[in-house]
Write a protein that holds these residues in place. Structure first.
Motif, PDB file in Angstrom:
ATOM      1  N   GLN A  10      -3.742  -2.755  -0.283  1.00 28.07           N
ATOM      2  CA  GLN A  10      -4.344  -3.867  -0.572  1.00 28.07           C
ATOM      3  C   GLN A  10      -5.926  -4.043   0.119  1.00 28.07           C
ATOM      4  N   TRP A  11      -6.468  -2.888   0.814  1.00 20.61           N
ATOM      5  CA  TRP A  11      -7.530  -2.723   1.364  1.00 20.61           C
ATOM      6  C   TRP A  11      -8.420  -2.008   0.284  1.00 20.61           C
ATOM      7  N   PHE A  12      -7.854  -1.733  -0.959  1.00 16.19           N
ATOM      8  CA  PHE A  12      -8.581  -1.134  -1.695  1.00 16.19           C
ATOM      9  C   PHE A  12      -8.396  -2.006  -3.083  1.00 16.19           C
ATOM     10  N   GLY A  57      -2.414   1.033  -5.524  1.00 15.78           N
ATOM     11  CA  GLY A  57      -0.887   0.730  -5.252  1.00 15.78           C
ATOM     12  C   GLY A  57      -0.198   1.567  -6.310  1.00 15.78           C
ATOM     13  N   ASP A  58      -0.463   1.151  -7.521  1.00 17.94           N
ATOM     14  CA  ASP A  58       0.133   1.782  -8.736  1.00 17.94           C
ATOM     15  C   ASP A  58       0.338   3.269  -8.822  1.00 17.94           C
ATOM     16  N   VAL A  59      -0.972   3.714  -8.348  1.00 22.92           N
ATOM     17  CA  VAL A  59      -1.256   5.505  -8.383  1.00 22.92           C
ATOM     18  C   VAL A  59      -0.429   5.767  -7.226  1.00 22.92           C
ATOM     19  N   MET A  60      -0.542   5.222  -6.154  1.00 18.49           N
ATOM     20  CA  MET A  60      -0.010   5.618  -4.923  1.00 18.49           C
ATOM     21  C   MET A  60       1.637   6.019  -5.124  1.00 18.49           C
ATOM     22  N   GLU A  61       2.121   5.038  -5.946  1.00 11.75           N
ATOM     23  CA  GLU A  61       3.507   5.009  -6.290  1.00 11.75           C
ATOM     24  C   GLU A  61       3.903   6.035  -7.310  1.00 11.75           C
ATOM     25  N   ALA A  62       2.886   6.307  -8.477  1.00  7.90           N
ATOM     26  CA  ALA A  62       3.115   7.325  -9.105  1.00  7.90           C
ATOM     27  C   ALA A  62       3.096   8.560  -8.540  1.00  7.90           C
ATOM     28  N   MET A  63       2.296   8.669  -7.401  1.00  9.95           N
ATOM     29  CA  MET A  63       2.142  10.137  -6.635  1.00  9.95           C
ATOM     30  C   MET A  63       3.219  10.282  -5.757  1.00  9.95           C
ATOM     31  N   GLY A  64       4.257   9.324  -5.772  1.00  2.13           N
ATOM     32  CA  GLY A  64       5.177   9.368  -4.575  1.00  2.13           C
ATOM     33  C   GLY A  64       4.698   9.212  -3.039  1.00  2.13           C
ATOM     34  N   ILE A  65       3.434   8.369  -2.913  1.00  2.00           N
ATOM     35  CA  ILE A  65       3.092   8.013  -1.686  1.00  2.00           C
ATOM     36  C   ILE A  65       3.237   6.838  -1.141  1.00  2.00           C
ATOM     37  N   GLU A  66       3.952   6.674   0.030  1.00  4.14           N
ATOM     38  CA  GLU A  66       4.385   5.348   0.611  1.00  4.14           C
ATOM     39  C   GLU A  66       3.309   4.506   0.771  1.00  4.14           C
ATOM     40  N   ASP A  67       3.571   3.474   0.444  1.00  7.84           N
ATOM     41  CA  ASP A  67       2.492   2.222   0.649  1.00  7.84           C
ATOM     42  C   ASP A  67       2.846   1.402   1.795  1.00  7.84           C
ATOM     43  N   ASP A  73      -4.761  -6.803  12.428  1.00 10.10           N
ATOM     44  CA  ASP A  73      -5.297  -6.371  13.797  1.00 10.10           C
ATOM     45  C   ASP A  73      -5.421  -5.065  14.337  1.00 10.10           C
ATOM     46  N   ASP A  74      -4.258  -4.286  14.105  1.00 10.95           N
ATOM     47  CA  ASP A  74      -4.133  -2.911  14.357  1.00 10.95           C
ATOM     48  C   ASP A  74      -5.328  -1.908  13.330  1.00 10.95           C
ATOM     49  N   LEU A  75      -5.448  -2.538  12.073  1.00 10.82           N
ATOM     50  CA  LEU A  75      -6.627  -1.531  11.487  1.00 10.82           C
ATOM     51  C   LEU A  75      -7.943  -2.112  11.874  1.00 10.82           C
ATOM     52  N   ARG A  76      -8.247  -3.320  12.360  1.00 12.10           N
ATOM     53  CA  ARG A  76      -9.805  -3.666  13.076  1.00 12.10           C
ATOM     54  C   ARG A  76      -9.771  -2.787  14.334  1.00 12.10           C
ATOM     55  N   ALA A  77      -8.792  -2.904  15.270  1.00  6.98           N
ATOM     56  CA  ALA A  77      -8.773  -2.028  16.673  1.00  6.98           C
ATOM     57  C   ALA A  77      -9.021  -0.653  16.334  1.00  6.98           C
ATOM     58  N   GLY A  78      -8.503   0.039  15.273  1.00  9.01           N
ATOM     59  CA  GLY A  78      -8.758   1.402  15.016  1.00  9.01           C
ATOM     60  C   GLY A  78     -10.112   1.479  14.676  1.00  9.01           C
ATOM     61  N   ALA A  79     -10.514   0.531  13.711  1.00  7.92           N
ATOM     62  CA  ALA A  79     -12.006   0.952  13.202  1.00  7.92           C
ATOM     63  C   ALA A  79     -12.982   0.576  14.345  1.00  7.92           C
ATOM     64  N   ASP A  80     -12.713  -0.174  15.315  1.00  9.36           N
ATOM     65  CA  ASP A  80     -13.533  -0.520  16.417  1.00  9.36           C
ATOM     66  C   ASP A  80     -13.540   0.703  17.292  1.00  9.36           C
ATOM     67  N   PHE A  81     -12.265   1.300  17.673  1.00 10.07           N
ATOM     68  CA  PHE A  81     -12.121   2.494  18.357  1.00 10.07           C
ATOM     69  C   PHE A  81     -12.945   3.714  17.776  1.00 10.07           C
ATOM     70  N   ALA A  82     -12.856   3.877  16.320  1.00 10.28           N
ATOM     71  CA  ALA A  82     -13.481   4.938  15.569  1.00 10.28           C
ATOM     72  C   ALA A  82     -15.003   4.856  15.812  1.00 10.28           C
TER      73      ALA A  82
END
Length: 86
Positions: A10-12, A57-67, A73-82
């Protein structure tokens, strides 16, 4: 899922063009439109303004990549840390 969570894909929000998707799926980009028309392309594809596109999401599913579901909040905290390391 709650209001503070979502899938990674969903972030893409921008759809991916068919040629790029074909390359990721190891399909000859020249043959991809024919596969879509024949209903044999391994990923769900839609037509937007006359061009074939697929969601991340559809491409990830076709490639067998977990979504996975992630907490916003975890994503924002990770971005702030980076940012501290830039």
């Amino acid at each position: 899922m709650n209001a503070n969570s979502g899938r990674v894909s969903q972030w893409f929000s921008m759809p991916m063009p068919l040629g790029k998707v074909a390359g990721l799926l190891d399909i000859d980009p020249a043959k991809a439109p024919g596969l879509v028309r024949a209903g044999r392309f391994p990923c769900r594809v839609t037509k937007v303004r006359g061009k074939y596109v697929a969601t991340v999401g559809d491409v990830m599913e076709a490639m067998g990549i977990e979504d996975p579901v992630v907490q916003t909040d975890d994503l924002r905290a990770g971005a702030d840390f980076a940012k501290r390391w830039d």
